[in-house]
Design a protein around this motif. Structure first.
Motif, PDB file in Angstrom:
ATOM      1  N   THR A  65     -20.945 -53.455 -27.381  1.00  0.00           N
ATOM      2  CA  THR A  65     -20.359 -52.175 -27.789  1.00  0.00           C
ATOM      3  C   THR A  65     -20.601 -51.103 -26.742  1.00  0.00           C
ATOM      4  O   THR A  65     -19.682 -50.363 -26.363  1.00  0.00           O
ATOM      5  N   LYS A  66     -21.835 -51.017 -26.232  1.00  0.00           N
ATOM      6  CA  LYS A  66     -22.113 -50.024 -25.196  1.00  0.00           C
ATOM      7  C   LYS A  66     -21.356 -50.349 -23.913  1.00  0.00           C
ATOM      8  O   LYS A  66     -20.922 -49.439 -23.196  1.00  0.00           O
ATOM      9  N   ASN A  67     -21.209 -51.608 -23.626  1.00  0.00           N
ATOM     10  CA  ASN A  67     -20.444 -51.993 -22.444  1.00  0.00           C
ATOM     11  C   ASN A  67     -18.991 -51.545 -22.552  1.00  0.00           C
ATOM     12  O   ASN A  67     -18.377 -51.129 -21.560  1.00  0.00           O
ATOM     13  N   LYS A  68     -18.431 -51.623 -23.748  1.00  0.00           N
ATOM     14  CA  LYS A  68     -17.060 -51.152 -23.950  1.00  0.00           C
ATOM     15  C   LYS A  68     -16.959 -49.649 -23.676  1.00  0.00           C
ATOM     16  O   LYS A  68     -15.980 -49.178 -23.082  1.00  0.00           O
ATOM     17  N   LEU A  69     -17.981 -48.910 -24.071  1.00  0.00           N
ATOM     18  CA  LEU A  69     -18.001 -47.472 -23.811  1.00  0.00           C
ATOM     19  C   LEU A  69     -18.039 -47.198 -22.315  1.00  0.00           C
ATOM     20  O   LEU A  69     -17.303 -46.342 -21.801  1.00  0.00           O
ATOM     21  N   TYR A  70     -18.896 -47.923 -21.594  1.00  0.00           N
ATOM     22  CA  TYR A  70     -18.990 -47.735 -20.145  1.00  0.00           C
ATOM     23  C   TYR A  70     -17.637 -47.993 -19.477  1.00  0.00           C
ATOM     24  O   TYR A  70     -17.183 -47.226 -18.625  1.00  0.00           O
ATOM     25  N   VAL A  71     -16.990 -49.073 -19.863  1.00  0.00           N
ATOM     26  CA  VAL A  71     -15.673 -49.399 -19.296  1.00  0.00           C
ATOM     27  C   VAL A  71     -14.680 -48.282 -19.605  1.00  0.00           C
ATOM     28  O   VAL A  71     -13.907 -47.859 -18.735  1.00  0.00           O
ATOM     29  N   ALA A  72     -14.721 -47.788 -20.825  1.00  0.00           N
ATOM     30  CA  ALA A  72     -13.789 -46.722 -21.227  1.00  0.00           C
ATOM     31  C   ALA A  72     -13.975 -45.454 -20.403  1.00  0.00           C
ATOM     32  O   ALA A  72     -13.005 -44.753 -20.085  1.00  0.00           O
ATOM     33  N   LEU A  73     -15.206 -45.144 -20.036  1.00  0.00           N
ATOM     34  CA  LEU A  73     -15.499 -43.901 -19.307  1.00  0.00           C
ATOM     35  C   LEU A  73     -15.226 -44.006 -17.809  1.00  0.00           C
ATOM     36  O   LEU A  73     -15.245 -42.981 -17.113  1.00  0.00           O
ATOM     37  N   THR A  74     -14.966 -45.209 -17.305  1.00  0.00           N
ATOM     38  CA  THR A  74     -14.881 -45.390 -15.848  1.00  0.00           C
ATOM     39  C   THR A  74     -13.523 -45.924 -15.398  1.00  0.00           C
ATOM     40  O   THR A  74     -13.424 -46.647 -14.409  1.00  0.00           O
ATOM     41  N   ARG A  75     -12.455 -45.529 -16.075  1.00  0.00           N
ATOM     42  CA  ARG A  75     -11.110 -45.960 -15.677  1.00  0.00           C
ATOM     43  C   ARG A  75     -10.380 -44.906 -14.844  1.00  0.00           C
ATOM     44  O   ARG A  75      -9.428 -45.221 -14.143  1.00  0.00           O
ATOM     45  N   SER A  76     -10.798 -43.646 -14.937  1.00  0.00           N
ATOM     46  CA  SER A  76      -9.986 -42.560 -14.389  1.00  0.00           C
ATOM     47  C   SER A  76     -10.303 -42.208 -12.940  1.00  0.00           C
ATOM     48  O   SER A  76     -11.467 -42.101 -12.546  1.00  0.00           O
ATOM     49  N   LEU A  77      -9.245 -41.993 -12.161  1.00  0.00           N
ATOM     50  CA  LEU A  77      -9.363 -41.526 -10.782  1.00  0.00           C
ATOM     51  C   LEU A  77      -9.475 -40.015 -10.703  1.00  0.00           C
ATOM     52  O   LEU A  77     -10.003 -39.470  -9.734  1.00  0.00           O
ATOM     53  N   GLU A  78      -8.969 -39.323 -11.730  1.00  0.00           N
ATOM     54  CA  GLU A  78      -8.937 -37.858 -11.665  1.00  0.00           C
ATOM     55  C   GLU A  78      -9.128 -37.189 -13.012  1.00  0.00           C
ATOM     56  O   GLU A  78     -10.021 -36.372 -13.193  1.00  0.00           O
TER      57      GLU A  78
END
Length: 446
Positions: free
Chosen positions: A406-419
């Motif tokens: 679950t925490k890993n899913k959060l990390y992935v969600a927060l690190t998709r954006s370039l800007e």
């Protein structure tokens, strides 16, 4: 064994390709270098980088998926030597969810000399490490196999190693023990399968870990937010000092659908609910193979004609016809009744076909279509929408801190954006934590 821990946007593919090139240039023998990935796309990316350097990839550099490597290099040449059995066909058909039915289906396939891809790591472990029923004969043969493999394997590189399972961990330890160089690249924070095997491997080789903390994707204030939920030694830094983070509350939106339909490159949620739908089509080849396999077995059981080739042709015909019928009607029950007429009244056969199809129904009109976090893993975009639900909010607001899927899913969600990263706070999250608390939590990152 060398373990490289590299977070999101660290340029893992480029770095791994550089390591392969350097190793090849250092080689003074004709042994193979294996580069193993977990997806065809990742393998293609590595190959592209190598072609840019070599023009033609040298024959001694073998790039493949983990399944291809285990089957072609381990299972196919050596399984028969140990267990006197060949697997003629590899299958990726959809398996039942319940373990007992799943195991029964895998066993049924193996009785027909068909090996399901989910069994690859276990079979390879039996070859290279051990099987509980081994006798002295099998142990002696295994020693010979390991010696033979080490004679033509110079080094193994593994990309996206967070996806390794417990069987592959044992395989890697065994190969390392027998002097084969191994270097892996991965990120335990992006383990969305919940194996947790990569972190356990890190614990076993703690003195051989290299942390790569640079991030070439996200602005630093985005990373400050993702860093707040991960171990300090894995904190990331970026030369892009400031990006946009925006917090929107679902309760304050008059038209949620229009907002979500805005110009976002990626829009994703942890799990669907009564307002958001994450249904997506299964890969066509997997769907077709699953249906073809079940129809072939059903036809063999029901038909008086036991000609295997004719049965396969019929199964292929009916599988194609059923999928086409369903696409046109979007009515699964009707499609089966009008297409697979020979199973009328056969409830068991009907259930097998339903399970094989596993079609996702069309999204309900009342639901807003978005992607799951699993689906956007590995992707990036300038402008991303992350819909925050209560399961991830408990980690986002530091109520829970344990490392898990679950925490890993959060990390992935927060690190998709370039800007730009927009966080849409669902009404359930606002009800639980309150708007004032949520705004205060994000204040330092905005």
């Amino acid at each position: 064994m060398i373990i490289n821990v590299a977070g999101a946007g660290a340029g893992k593919t480029t770095q791994l390709a550089d390591k392969i090139i350097n190793k090849y240039n250092e080689m003074c023998n004709n042994k193979n270098i294996y580069c193993i990935t977990f997806t065809n796309n990742a393998a293609s990316c590595i190959e592209k980088k190598l072609i840019e350097h070599f023009v033609k990839i040298p024959d001694s550099i073998k790039v493949s998926t983990i399944h291809s490597f285990l089957y072609q290099e381990i299972i196919k040449p050596y399984y028969f030597l140990l267990y006197q059995k060949h697997f003629d066909v590899v299958s990726s058909i959809i398996l039942p969810d319940k373990p007992q039915f799943k195991n029964w289906k895998i066993k049924q396939l193996e009785n027909s000399n068909i090996l399901h891809i989910t069994a690859f790591t276990e079979k390879a472990k039996w070859i290279l490490v051990k099987k509980s029923s081994d006798r002295k004969k099998e142990k002696d043969i295994r020693c010979a196999i390991l010696k033979a493999f080490s004679q033509y394997c110079n080094m193994i590189f593994i990309d996206e190693a967070q996806d390794i399972d417990v069987n592959l961990v044992e395989i890697l330890k065994q190969l390392d023990k027998h002097g084969i160089e191994i270097e892996i690249m991965g990120d335990p924070k992006q383990d969305l399968k919940g194996f947790d095997s990569f972190r356990k491997l890190m614990e076993s080789y703690s003195k051989h870990i290299n942390f790569i903390n640079d991030c070439h994707r996200c602005p630093q204030n985005h990373l400050d937010l993702s860093n707040s939920i991960i171990p300090k030694e894995e904190w990331q830094v970026s030369s892009k000092k400031f990006g946009e983070i925006k917090v929107i509350f679902e309760k304050e939106l008059d038209d949620i659908e229009s907002m979500v339909a805005s110009d976002f490159d990626l829009k994703y949620i942890s799990q669907q609910n009564d307002r958001y739908d994450t249904h997506g089509e299964l890969d066509f080849s997997v769907k077709f193979d699953s249906l073809f396999y079940e129809l072939k077995d059903i036809l063999a059981e029901l038909s008086t004609d036991k000609n295997e080739l004719r049965i396969k042709k019929l199964a292929y015909y009916y599988a194609s016809k059923l999928i086409d019928k369903y696409r046109k009607t979007q009515n699964l029950e009707k499609s089966i009744k009008e297409t697979i007429v020979f199973i009328k009244g056969n409830k068991k056969a009907y259930a097998r076909i339903i399970n094989a199809l596993k079609f996702n129904e069309i999204s309900k009109a009342s639901r807003i279509p978005v992607d799951s976090i699993e689906r956007v893993k590995g992707q990036e975009g300038n402008n991303c929408l992350f819909i925050v639900t209560t399961d991830l909010a408990t980690y986002l607001f530091h109520e829970k801190k344990d490392n898990n899927r679950t925490k890993n899913k959060l990390y992935v969600a927060l690190t998709r954006s370039l800007e730009k990263l927009t966080l849409l706070i669902t009404k359930e999250v606002e009800d639980k934590y309150g708007k004032e608390f949520i705004c205060a939590h994000f204040k330092e990152y905005l």
